[in-house]
Enzyme design. Structure first.
Site: not given
Length: 319
Positions: A124, A169-170, A207, A288
């Site tokens: 990720d 992005e996060e 992704d 995550h």
């Protein structure tokens, strides 16, 4: 005469296939190894945190820019899109080896989550970024040894290529419409003003790829389903994993034709750009978490994605 032309065409195709096979034989394992620590291993550079605005993020930007400037043979123009938002500095990087009246854009995000501390983001999306670097090397090889191969086979305008590394992005705190995909929103606004958005034929976003979990990658949009099917055919040709990832016959998500997964493609989708979102669903279990590290990457899967995307980009630029 027609038979002779067919034989010549077949010989050229075979010669090209052998040339590509030799390129991949010489580069694939060294460039995309989970364990190898050599300088030529692109993947190893992503084995660390890349929080926006951090020292590690700046080092990653420098590595990517140096790669395109010093390792590749051709002139890849670089667009550095830097900005500040919510107290953080973000930088998108865009590389263009060939311009055209329209563009294929392939992208991934290189930043990592702030929380939990020490989050590496191997899938990720470190692995996807490493694949983009490998595809760039493949296209650079063609530009070096046989530039005419990238000319369209059918009558039509030249298609250009842009490779994008998104920052931000996060989410900084909690994922939401105002706390996520900072880089892609900024670049989409910028490209809209420059008139570039309207010239994008296809936007491919990678992704959450490269995990040991062999989760399916679905087709999500009607406008790109034919490209998804083309990539599925390439997957059939390459093989290499027990599980097939892409299945054009499975259409439950493409029928929805809606961005059910929020990601860097959203601002481009909302601007009317055709999207091919290459993301597994359900997400791998390490998503995550601190377990999203190199121990949970699958080297064979990453190398297969590199082969698939190299061929996909070549085919798209030619047709």
């Amino acid at each position: 005469m027609l038979i002779l032309l067919a034989l010549v065409s077949a010989w050229i195709a075979l010669a090209q296939e052998l040339s590509f096979a030799e390129f991949h034989k010489n580069n694939l394992r060294n460039s995309l190894s989970v364990a190898e620590q050599s300088a030529s291993n692109l993947l190893r550079h992503f084995n660390g945190t890349r929080v926006p605005g951090s020292k590690e993020s700046k080092e990653m930007q420098d590595f990517i820019k140096k790669y395109f400037r010093d390792v590749l043979n051709n002139d890849w123009s670089v667009e550095t899109d830097s900005f500040e938002e919510n107290g953080f500095n973000f930088t998108n990087l865009v590389f263009t080896p060939m311009h055209g009246e329209s563009y294929l854009v392939i992208a991934a995000h290189y930043d990592t989550k702030i929380d939990p501390p020490g989050f590496i983001g191997a899938m990720d999306s470190g692995a996807s970024c490493a694949v983009l670097l490998y595809v760039a090397k493949f296209i650079d090889h063609i530009l070096t040894v046989d530039k005419d191969l990238l000319e369209p086979l059918l009558l039509g305008s030249q298609v250009g290529l842009k490779i994008v590394f998104f920052d931000g992005e996060e989410a900084i705190n909690q994922w939401g419409p105002y706390d996520s995909i900072y880089g892609s929103k900024h670049l989409a606004r910028k490209w809209e003003k420059l008139g570039i958005l309207n010239s994008i034929d296809l936007f491919v976003l990678m992704d959450l790829l490269g995990s040991k979990e062999q989760q399916p990658v679905h087709s999500y949009y009607r406008s790109s389903h034919r490209h998804y099917a083309a990539l599925s055919q390439i997957e059939d040709w390459i093989g290499g994993t027990q599980t097939k990832w892409l299945d054009p016959a499975e259409r439950k998500y493409v029928q929805l034709n809606d961005p059910i997964i929020d990601d860097d493609h959203r601002p481009f989708y909302e601007a009317g750009v055709s999207i091919l979102h290459l993301i597994p669903f359900p997400f791998p279990a390490t998503w995550h978490t601190l377990d999203d590290d190199f121990d949970n990457l699958d080297e064979g899967s990453i190398q297969k994605w590199a082969l698939m995307m190299s061929q996909f980009v070549l085919d798209f630029l030619r047709y």
